[in-house]
Write an enzyme that holds these catalytic residues in place. Structure first.
Site, PDB file in Angstrom:
ATOM      1  N   ARG A  61       0.835  -1.210   0.000  1.00 29.01           N
ATOM      2  CA  ARG A  61       0.000   0.000   0.000  1.00 29.01           C
ATOM      3  C   ARG A  61       0.870   1.260   0.000  1.00 29.01           C
ATOM      4  O   ARG A  61       0.556   2.261  -0.650  1.00 29.01           O
ATOM      5  CB  ARG A  61      -0.930  -0.027   1.213  1.00 29.01           C
ATOM      6  CG  ARG A  61      -1.842   1.169   1.295  1.00 29.01           C
ATOM      7  CD  ARG A  61      -2.994   0.935   2.262  1.00 29.01           C
ATOM      8  NE  ARG A  61      -3.827   2.117   2.352  1.00 29.01           N
ATOM      9  CZ  ARG A  61      -3.925   2.869   3.443  1.00 29.01           C
ATOM     10  NH1 ARG A  61      -3.250   2.555   4.554  1.00 29.01           N
ATOM     11  NH2 ARG A  61      -4.685   3.936   3.440  1.00 29.01           N
ATOM     12  N   HIS A  65       0.672   4.355  -2.632  1.00 29.58           N
ATOM     13  CA  HIS A  65       0.520   5.763  -2.246  1.00 29.58           C
ATOM     14  C   HIS A  65       1.690   6.590  -2.768  1.00 29.58           C
ATOM     15  O   HIS A  65       1.517   7.702  -3.248  1.00 29.58           O
ATOM     16  CB  HIS A  65       0.424   5.904  -0.726  1.00 29.58           C
ATOM     17  CG  HIS A  65      -0.962   5.675  -0.208  1.00 29.58           C
ATOM     18  ND1 HIS A  65      -1.529   6.426   0.798  1.00 29.58           N
ATOM     19  CD2 HIS A  65      -1.911   4.779  -0.563  1.00 29.58           C
ATOM     20  CE1 HIS A  65      -2.764   6.005   1.030  1.00 29.58           C
ATOM     21  NE2 HIS A  65      -3.015   5.004   0.236  1.00 29.58           N
ATOM     22  N   ASP A  66       2.890   6.035  -2.658  1.00 30.60           N
ATOM     23  CA  ASP A  66       4.053   6.778  -3.135  1.00 30.60           C
ATOM     24  C   ASP A  66       3.888   7.107  -4.615  1.00 30.60           C
ATOM     25  O   ASP A  66       4.043   8.257  -5.027  1.00 30.60           O
ATOM     26  CB  ASP A  66       5.334   5.963  -2.897  1.00 30.60           C
ATOM     27  CG  ASP A  66       6.570   6.758  -3.279  1.00 30.60           C
ATOM     28  OD1 ASP A  66       6.556   8.000  -3.093  1.00 30.60           O
ATOM     29  OD2 ASP A  66       7.551   6.161  -3.778  1.00 30.60           O
ATOM     30  N   GLY A  71       4.529  10.819  -8.395  1.00 32.82           N
ATOM     31  CA  GLY A  71       5.300   9.703  -8.947  1.00 32.82           C
ATOM     32  C   GLY A  71       6.030   8.926  -7.870  1.00 32.82           C
ATOM     33  O   GLY A  71       6.082   9.342  -6.700  1.00 32.82           O
ATOM     34  N   ASP A  73       8.594   8.419  -5.921  1.00 32.64           N
ATOM     35  CA  ASP A  73       9.808   9.175  -5.597  1.00 32.64           C
ATOM     36  C   ASP A  73      10.075   9.232  -4.095  1.00 32.64           C
ATOM     37  O   ASP A  73      10.810  10.095  -3.620  1.00 32.64           O
ATOM     38  CB  ASP A  73       9.718  10.601  -6.155  1.00 32.64           C
ATOM     39  CG  ASP A  73       8.689  11.451  -5.407  1.00 32.64           C
ATOM     40  OD1 ASP A  73       7.855  10.877  -4.654  1.00 32.64           O
ATOM     41  OD2 ASP A  73       8.726  12.679  -5.554  1.00 32.64           O
ATOM     42  N   ASN A  93      -5.908   9.202  10.555  1.00 31.88           N
ATOM     43  CA  ASN A  93      -6.603   8.038  11.078  1.00 31.88           C
ATOM     44  C   ASN A  93      -6.492   6.780  10.216  1.00 31.88           C
ATOM     45  O   ASN A  93      -7.051   5.770  10.540  1.00 31.88           O
ATOM     46  CB  ASN A  93      -8.062   8.375  11.376  1.00 31.88           C
ATOM     47  CG  ASN A  93      -8.747   8.986  10.166  1.00 31.88           C
ATOM     48  OD1 ASN A  93      -8.171   9.007   9.096  1.00 31.88           O
ATOM     49  ND2 ASN A  93      -9.960   9.455  10.345  1.00 31.88           N
ATOM     50  N   HIS A 191      -6.352  -5.720  -2.596  1.00 32.35           N
ATOM     51  CA  HIS A 191      -7.222  -5.801  -1.412  1.00 32.35           C
ATOM     52  C   HIS A 191      -7.588  -7.237  -1.057  1.00 32.35           C
ATOM     53  O   HIS A 191      -8.414  -7.467  -0.195  1.00 32.35           O
ATOM     54  CB  HIS A 191      -8.475  -4.943  -1.614  1.00 32.35           C
ATOM     55  CG  HIS A 191      -8.202  -3.473  -1.596  1.00 32.35           C
ATOM     56  ND1 HIS A 191      -9.102  -2.522  -1.994  1.00 32.35           N
ATOM     57  CD2 HIS A 191      -7.099  -2.773  -1.206  1.00 32.35           C
ATOM     58  CE1 HIS A 191      -8.577  -1.305  -1.865  1.00 32.35           C
ATOM     59  NE2 HIS A 191      -7.350  -1.438  -1.387  1.00 32.35           N
ATOM     60  N   SER A 247      -8.395 -14.952   5.180  1.00 27.12           N
ATOM     61  CA  SER A 247      -7.217 -15.141   4.319  1.00 27.12           C
ATOM     62  C   SER A 247      -6.484 -13.825   4.068  1.00 27.12           C
ATOM     63  O   SER A 247      -6.081 -13.536   2.956  1.00 27.12           O
ATOM     64  CB  SER A 247      -7.608 -15.805   2.995  1.00 27.12           C
ATOM     65  OG  SER A 247      -8.401 -14.934   2.212  1.00 27.12           O
ATOM     66  N   ASP A 252      -4.848 -14.445  -2.934  1.00 28.27           N
ATOM     67  CA  ASP A 252      -5.639 -15.355  -3.766  1.00 28.27           C
ATOM     68  C   ASP A 252      -6.722 -14.580  -4.526  1.00 28.27           C
ATOM     69  O   ASP A 252      -6.653 -13.358  -4.629  1.00 28.27           O
ATOM     70  CB  ASP A 252      -6.272 -16.444  -2.882  1.00 28.27           C
ATOM     71  CG  ASP A 252      -7.052 -15.835  -1.719  1.00 28.27           C
ATOM     72  OD1 ASP A 252      -7.330 -14.613  -1.763  1.00 28.27           O
ATOM     73  OD2 ASP A 252      -7.382 -16.574  -0.780  1.00 28.27           O
TER      74      ASP A 252
END
Ligand code: HEM
Ligand code: NAG
Ligand code: NAG
Ligand code: NAG
Ligand code: NAG
Ligand code: NAG
Ligand code: NAG
Length: 326
Positions: A61, A65-66, A71, A73, A93, A191, A247, A252
């Site tokens: 994640r 986000h990066d 870009g 970076d 939060n 996800h 899981s 999967d």
């Protein structure tokens, strides 16, 4: 006259050519300047991720986000300063995790070859290596990213796709970064691992349109179950819920199966079944085999890892991932 114009064109073509070379990431970028870098990172991940397998999701994640803000970076790693609120502090939060892990990798690599390996490449590599080490898909990580110097919390709030995004909004946000609808479906497949805080989706359970109602696109039995057992309070920002119950550490097809059961946690997930094209792609992925999803996910991850990368002489190689070089 003609000659000058001709050589002018040659220079332009040459500049364009050099520019395009500079702009490329390559596999094994550090093979000359720091040949053991990728191995050191890989070994560290393999040695430590098994003690905290849930970090694999957090690191994946973080990479997402990066890449979506300025870009790939490593702007996501910068700390706030007295006159700047950084991306890190944009989502108080639903904070990202794994910063310490990246810092530890960075110090190992700095000890091997100071000032060579970027924090941006480290994020991309630890995300991949930790997913592979926990049994998930492999994807190629070409390297050569350089680190940015700007991290702005407002930009983060505006540029991370919102949980309440409908398909049109999500498609726009992805296409701005060169990612298409299939990439959206595939990357959302991340996800299938990890957790969410209740407060990230509790509006769907308690107050969907502001009149104390539930999101009708969420399976009502599942909603009732979440309210009774997991998210008893709409403002609960501490309880974490598995995105695919039972899981959370297994990469999967469970996420896609939940999507069709209307049991995925975010509106952005549910959005993928609101359009015939994306819905039929989900159905197709579910037909398997798992390796088919893995192969396609890998291609989309490689694409995501190239979003607006800084290469050549743009940006810097940070000494410490949390602060820009002085
Ligand atoms: C399409 C738009 C997306 C939205 C709106 C979205 C939103 C979210 C939210 C709200 C959470 C839970 C945060 C929390 O409450 O702690 C989450 C978790 C997560 N997201 Fe996404 N996400 C999106 C796309 C992606 C993509 C493209 C990836 C990676 C390729 C990704 C990987 C993850 C992972 C692995 C987690 C679990 C993190 C953990 O367990 O710590 N997401 N996402
Ligand atoms: C969590 O919620 C409580 C109560 O609503 C609030 O005081 C606190 O600041 C929140 N914490 C974070 C990290 O957002
Ligand atoms: C951060 O970004 C916002 C929105 O683009 C801009 O208005 C603001 O000036 C930026 N803040 C800093 C400190 O550069
Ligand atoms: C999607 O969301 C955007 C922004 O909130 C809104 O303007 C648009 O009308 C929505 N599209 C659909 C099809 O609901
Ligand atoms: C639901 O949302 C509305 C509008 O934002 C707000 O006025 C109301 O207090 C909320 N109700 C609850 C139970 O949180
Ligand atoms: C979480 O953060 C968002 C945006 O900063 C805010 O609107 C929301 O009220 C916060 N929720 C809690 C439970 O603190
Ligand atoms: C960045 O911020 C974190 C959390 O506040 C802190 O632990 C860390 O020491 C800071 N790093 C640097 C290099 O200042």
């Amino acid at each position: 006259m003609g000659g000058t114009r001709y050589s002018g064109i040659i220079i332009l073509v040459l500049l364009g050519f050099l520019g395009s070379i500079q702009a490329q990431l390559v596999l094994g970028f550090y093979s000359k300047n720091c040949p053991r870098a990728e191995k050191i990172i890989h070994n560290f991940v393999n040695m430590h991720i098994h003690n905290a397998p849930s970090l694999a999701a957090a690191l994946l994640r973080m990479h997402f986000h990066d890449c979506f803000i300025r870009g790939c970076d490593a702007s996501v790693l910068l700390n706030s300063t007295s006159n700047n609120q950084a991306e890190k502090d944009a989502f108080p939060n639903l904070s990202l995790r794994g910063f310490d892990f990246v810092d530890r990798v960075k110090s190992l690599v700095e000890a091997e070859c100071p000032g060579i390996v970027s924090c941006a490449d480290i994020i991309a590599l630890v995300a991949r290596d930790s997913i592979v080490a926990t049994g998930g898909p492999f994807w190629r990580v070409p390297t050569g990213r350089r680190d940015g110097t700007i991290s702005n919390s407002t930009e983060a709030l505006n540029n991370i796709p919102p949980t309440f995004g409908n398909l049109t909004t999500l498609q726009k946000q992805f296409s701005k970064r060169g990612l298409d609808l299939n990439d959206l479906v595939l990357l959302s497949g991340a996800h299938t691992i990890g957790v969410s805080h209740c407060s990230s989706f509790s509006n769907r359970l308690y107050n969907f349109t502001g009149v104390g109602d539930q999101d009708p696109s969420l399976d009502s039995k599942y909603a009732a179950n979440l309210k009774a057992n997991k998210c008893r309070n709409p403002n609960d920002n501490t309880t974490k819920v598995e995105m695919t119950p039972g899981s959370r550490n297994t990469f999967d097809l469970g996420y896609y199966s939940l999507l069709l059961q209307r049991r995925a946690l975010f509106e952005s997930d549910a959005a993928l079944t609101t359009n015939p094209t994306t819905k039929s792609f989900v159905t197709q992925l579910l037909q398997g085999p798992l390796q088919n999803f893995y192969d396609k996910f890998a291609k989309s991850m490689e694409k995501m890892g190239r979003i607006n990368v800084k290469t050549g002489s743009i940006g810097e190689i940070r000494k410490q991932c949390a602060v820009v070089n002085s």
